[in-house]
Design an enzyme around this catalytic site. Structure first.
Site, mmCIF file in Angstrom:
data_model
loop_
_atom_site.group_PDB
_atom_site.id
_atom_site.type_symbol
_atom_site.label_atom_id
_atom_site.label_comp_id
_atom_site.label_asym_id
_atom_site.label_seq_id
_atom_site.Cartn_x
_atom_site.Cartn_y
_atom_site.Cartn_z
ATOM 1 N N GLY A 41 0.823 -1.211 0.000
ATOM 2 C CA GLY A 41 0.000 0.000 0.000
ATOM 3 C C GLY A 41 0.853 1.255 0.000
ATOM 4 O O GLY A 41 1.935 1.266 0.579
ATOM 5 N N ARG A 71 1.067 -5.603 -4.956
ATOM 6 C CA ARG A 71 1.205 -6.545 -3.852
ATOM 7 C C ARG A 71 1.702 -7.930 -4.281
ATOM 8 O O ARG A 71 1.609 -8.884 -3.522
ATOM 9 C CB ARG A 71 -0.133 -6.681 -3.112
ATOM 10 C CG ARG A 71 -0.526 -5.460 -2.307
ATOM 11 C CD ARG A 71 -1.570 -5.774 -1.274
ATOM 12 N NE ARG A 71 -2.002 -4.574 -0.568
ATOM 13 C CZ ARG A 71 -1.384 -4.043 0.475
ATOM 14 N NH1 ARG A 71 -0.284 -4.616 0.949
ATOM 15 N NH2 ARG A 71 -1.838 -2.958 1.050
ATOM 16 N N ASP A 125 6.350 -7.808 5.198
ATOM 17 C CA ASP A 125 6.413 -8.889 4.201
ATOM 18 C C ASP A 125 7.424 -8.581 3.101
ATOM 19 O O ASP A 125 8.192 -9.436 2.690
ATOM 20 C CB ASP A 125 5.040 -9.044 3.513
ATOM 21 C CG ASP A 125 4.186 -10.055 4.246
ATOM 22 O OD1 ASP A 125 4.691 -10.651 5.213
ATOM 23 O OD2 ASP A 125 3.014 -10.229 3.848
ATOM 24 N N LYS A 180 8.493 0.795 5.230
ATOM 25 C CA LYS A 180 7.316 1.603 4.875
ATOM 26 C C LYS A 180 6.039 0.974 5.406
ATOM 27 O O LYS A 180 5.890 -0.238 5.356
ATOM 28 C CB LYS A 180 7.239 1.686 3.344
ATOM 29 C CG LYS A 180 5.951 2.229 2.828
ATOM 30 C CD LYS A 180 5.208 1.340 1.836
ATOM 31 C CE LYS A 180 4.678 0.062 2.347
ATOM 32 N NZ LYS A 180 3.680 -0.610 1.532
ATOM 33 N N THR A 181 5.139 1.709 5.935
ATOM 34 C CA THR A 181 3.727 1.363 6.096
ATOM 35 C C THR A 181 3.048 2.380 6.987
ATOM 36 O O THR A 181 3.588 2.756 8.044
ATOM 37 C CB THR A 181 3.454 -0.057 6.652
ATOM 38 O OG1 THR A 181 2.044 -0.178 6.839
ATOM 39 C CG2 THR A 181 4.142 -0.387 7.954
ATOM 40 N N ASP A 207 0.597 1.752 8.658
ATOM 41 C CA ASP A 207 0.086 1.034 9.835
ATOM 42 C C ASP A 207 1.006 1.188 11.048
ATOM 43 O O ASP A 207 0.601 0.925 12.175
ATOM 44 C CB ASP A 207 -0.060 -0.465 9.528
ATOM 45 C CG ASP A 207 -1.161 -0.733 8.515
ATOM 46 O OD1 ASP A 207 -1.777 0.239 8.043
ATOM 47 O OD2 ASP A 207 -1.403 -1.909 8.192
ATOM 48 N N MET A 251 -7.767 2.867 9.367
ATOM 49 C CA MET A 251 -6.920 1.832 8.779
ATOM 50 C C MET A 251 -5.855 1.326 9.743
ATOM 51 O O MET A 251 -5.498 2.009 10.704
ATOM 52 C CB MET A 251 -6.240 2.361 7.519
ATOM 53 C CG MET A 251 -6.564 1.540 6.311
ATOM 54 S SD MET A 251 -5.657 2.077 4.889
ATOM 55 C CE MET A 251 -6.768 1.504 3.602
ATOM 56 N N GLY A 252 -5.369 0.189 9.391
ATOM 57 C CA GLY A 252 -4.381 -0.533 10.182
ATOM 58 C C GLY A 252 -4.838 -1.977 10.115
ATOM 59 O O GLY A 252 -5.706 -2.381 10.874
ATOM 60 N N TYR A 256 -7.855 5.241 2.922
ATOM 61 C CA TYR A 256 -7.234 5.663 1.671
ATOM 62 C C TYR A 256 -6.997 7.181 1.658
ATOM 63 O O TYR A 256 -6.123 7.669 0.958
ATOM 64 C CB TYR A 256 -8.093 5.209 0.481
ATOM 65 C CG TYR A 256 -8.208 3.691 0.465
ATOM 66 C CD1 TYR A 256 -7.154 2.907 -0.001
ATOM 67 C CD2 TYR A 256 -9.315 3.041 1.004
ATOM 68 C CE1 TYR A 256 -7.212 1.523 0.035
ATOM 69 C CE2 TYR A 256 -9.391 1.652 1.044
ATOM 70 C CZ TYR A 256 -8.335 0.899 0.567
ATOM 71 O OH TYR A 256 -8.379 -0.471 0.623
HETATM 72 P P1 FBP Z 1 1.019 -1.951 3.698
HETATM 73 O O1 FBP Z 1 1.162 -2.853 4.867
HETATM 74 O O2 FBP Z 1 1.328 -2.580 2.407
HETATM 75 O O3 FBP Z 1 1.771 -0.671 3.893
HETATM 76 O O4 FBP Z 1 -0.502 -1.517 3.581
HETATM 77 C C1 FBP Z 1 -1.237 -1.174 4.704
HETATM 78 C C2 FBP Z 1 -2.656 -0.827 4.365
HETATM 79 O O5 FBP Z 1 -2.777 0.527 4.059
HETATM 80 C C3 FBP Z 1 -3.550 -1.251 5.522
HETATM 81 O O6 FBP Z 1 -3.701 -0.251 6.458
HETATM 82 C C4 FBP Z 1 -4.809 -1.673 4.825
HETATM 83 O O7 FBP Z 1 -5.449 -2.681 5.557
HETATM 84 C C5 FBP Z 1 -4.323 -2.207 3.533
HETATM 85 O O8 FBP Z 1 -3.131 -1.563 3.250
HETATM 86 C C6 FBP Z 1 -5.288 -2.027 2.397
HETATM 87 O O9 FBP Z 1 -4.766 -2.654 1.283
HETATM 88 P P2 FBP Z 1 -5.186 -2.418 -0.219
HETATM 89 O O10 FBP Z 1 -4.355 -1.291 -0.711
HETATM 90 O O11 FBP Z 1 -4.788 -3.666 -0.890
HETATM 91 O O12 FBP Z 1 -6.638 -2.103 -0.252
#
Ligand code: FBP
Length: 548
Positions: free
Chosen positions: A79, A143, A174, A200-201, A203, A248-249, A422
């Site tokens: 993400g 992903r 990951d 990065k994240t 979360d 989110m998280g 988002y």
């Molecule tokens: P990453 O762990 O890849 O940084 O993504 C986190 C995240 O933003 C989460 O908070 C959320 O659950 C998920 O991505 C949503 O994923 P997608 O972009 O596939 O809808």
């Protein structure tokens, strides 16, 4: 992108991130005293080529590590998170400092771009347009995973055909684990191509004693805090709505906790606490109901309730239900597909669940029952597709109706649900994320010229101003544990969950009772990019509590 950019965009592209002292001249790596290589024999066995790496830090050097032009590849994984473009700008500037003929190749749309050798060369012009901007759109993200031997062979081929000395993987737990696997496999194939990861994240769960924070968390959490604070002000103004806000998280509740610390909503649920206390769905509903009833008694038929995205998987009864459903779907997949009516499916499911799980399953709205029976392409139950905010709203409403009948609730409940996620992932990075990411990218080049592979770049001393940050590299293998995943032991970097004994949670727990009936909302305002340092360079409260 159109040439006609906004005044804000135009101003931001000329913002100059400050660099840590060690990176301002020529940096060299120094082994961190006392750091030890991996001791877990299972990890050693899986990473025979790379497990011996030791943690390093970057210190000022007196000459360049190399003066030859370098070609490096970069890929964005998972993400988006604010600051990704600055990480790429940091890589680019550090490479060009070594030699103007150095090249940075951006693999398109995530790891699949590396596998397919699909890339663009990043130019001065492209980088300039993206400095200090949000998003991952400069090259796109994805992903996909580089996992199979065939994928690794294809990556090795693509990287060597393009003359890449190294690949920088910008991703979360990951992706950094996969970076370590790729580093190992490349070495095992006698390839000299190095792999370096960046943390990065949004979360906030890719961190540990060494990596103080993942990039993107600062900007995303501040963005959600502003949105929640705005809602709180609306709630207090209109005095008729209860807002249930999911943040989110995917697993950890760091984002929800940070927003709680900043804004003081009336109730914030923290998944890790729910798990520790073994709470069930009903009990969480009761907790929310209690807050609404107490506020109604104070004539406040409005409020703000924050819940974390990953909550369901931390509920004792829901966890058990998910376990039983996955097992059932694995064993009876074909039978389930053969049913024609929803009622047949429901009856079958109820017969195969324990009484407790069947009760939880039966209490869920039809749409959620359906979602739970539709595994994704990896065979996982798509829990993240469940609208937890809507589910809780419905269940709370039912319970309040009961209490109204019993004469125990005399207020009104007009709920509105929100999901903020988002909205925060592609925001222009805060000054903190802009500078952190630029430094991460810059530091990655120094690790590469030092010949390191299978390392994640870290930043430390991050409460200080960027000049005093300590940057370096930590072997990914040293962060890896073996975990049971889908019946197999797999190497993973453990996600950092909210620690209930940690200072941020303790600060929240000590204050939260005062926020239930009192409207102690803090109106944090939007991220400030210019102006007084205590606003423009503010750190998250999570980092402040942890590192002050
Ligand atoms: P990453 O762990 O890849 O940084 O993504 C986190 C995240 O933003 C989460 O908070 C959320 O659950 C998920 O991505 C949503 O994923 P997608 O972009 O596939 O809808």
């Amino acid at each position: 992108m159109s040439e006609n950019i906004s005044p804000f965009h135009s101003q931001r592209t000329s913002y100059e991130p400050r660099l840590p002292k060690a990176l301002q001249g020529y940096a060299r790596v120094e082994e961190v005293e006392g750091s030890v290589a991996v001791s877990d024999p299972d990890v050693q066995k899986l990473f025979p080529q790379t497990f011996e790496g030791k943690m390093v830090k970057l210190v000022p050097g007196d000459k360049p590590a190399t003066t030859e032009p370098l070609t490096i590849g970069v890929v964005l994984s998972g993400g988006p998170a604010p600051g990704g473009h600055n990480a790429i700008a940091g890589l680019y500037d550090a490479l060009k400092k070594i030699h103007p003929d150095s090249r940075l190749l951006g693999f398109l749309n995530g790891p699949i771009g590396v596998i397919q050798g699909d890339y663009i060369e990043l130019s001065d012009e492209l980088i300039q347009k993206h400095r200090n901007t949000g998003g991952f759109d400069i090259i796109g993200s994805g992903r996909d995973k580089i996992e199979s031997a065939e994928d690794i062979d294809r990556c090795a081929r693509a990287l060597s055909t393009l003359g890449c000395k190294a690949l920088v993987v910008i991703g979360g737990d990951d992706s950094n684990t996969n970076a370590a696997i790729l580093a190992e496999e490349l070495k095992a194939r006698n390839s000299e191509i190095q792999v370096i990861g960046l943390p990065k994240t949004i979360d906030g769960d890719m961190r540990n004693e060494i990596i103080e924070t993942s990039f993107g968390f600062d900007t995303a959490a501040k963005t959600y805090a502003n949105l929640v604070a705005n809602i709180a002000r609306d709630a207090r103004s209109a005095r008729k709505y209860t807002h249930i806000i999911k943040l989110m998280g995917r697993a950890a509740s760091h984002v929800a906790l940070e927003v709680a610390l900043q804004v003081h909503p009336n109730l914030t649920i923290i998944s890790e606490e729910v798990e520790k206390r073994g709470l069930t769905l009903d009990q969480v509903v009761e907790q929310i109901v209690d807050v609404i009833v107490r506020r109604a008694s104070a004539d406040k038929n409005y409020g703000v309730i924050v819940i974390p995205e990953g909550l369901l998987e931390f509920l004792a009864d829901f966890k058990e239900l998910l376990k039983e459903l996955s097992l059932m779907m694995k064993e009876h997949e074909e039978v389930l597909h053969a049913f024609h009516s929803d009622e047949d499916v429901r009856q079958f499911v109820n017969r195969h669940l324990t009484a407790e799980s069947a009760k939880v399953y039966g209490s869920l709205p039809d749409s959620i029952q359906h979602t739970l029976l539709k595994p994704d392409k990896h065979g996982n139950i798509p829990v993240s597709h469940i609208e937890t905010d809507v589910l809780l709203m419905d269940l709370v409403k039912l319970r309040l109706d009961e209490l109204t009948q019993l004469g125990q609730f005399k207020g009104t409940f007009s709920p509105i649900t929100h999901f903020f996620g988002y909205e925060g992932r592609c925001v222009p990075p805060s000054n903190f994320d802009a500078e952190y990411c630029y430094a991460l990218g810059y530091a990655a080049v120094s690790l590469i010229t030092a010949g390191l592979t299978g390392f994640t770049v870290y930043g430390q001393n991050m409460m200080a101003s960027p000049e005093d940050w300590v940057m370096g590299g930590v072997p990914v293998t040293s962060m890896i544990n073996m975990e049971l995943r889908k019946g197999k032991m797999k190497p993973v970097i453990k996600k950092a969950l909210v620690e209930l004994e940690g200072k941020p949670f303790k600060a929240f727990a000590a204050a939260r009772d005062n926020w239930i009936v009192e409207d102690d909302y803090h109106f944090v305002g939007p991220i400030q990019y210019y102006g007084p340092a205590d606003l423009a360079d503010a750190r998250t409260l999570t980092l402040t509590y942890e590192r002050s």
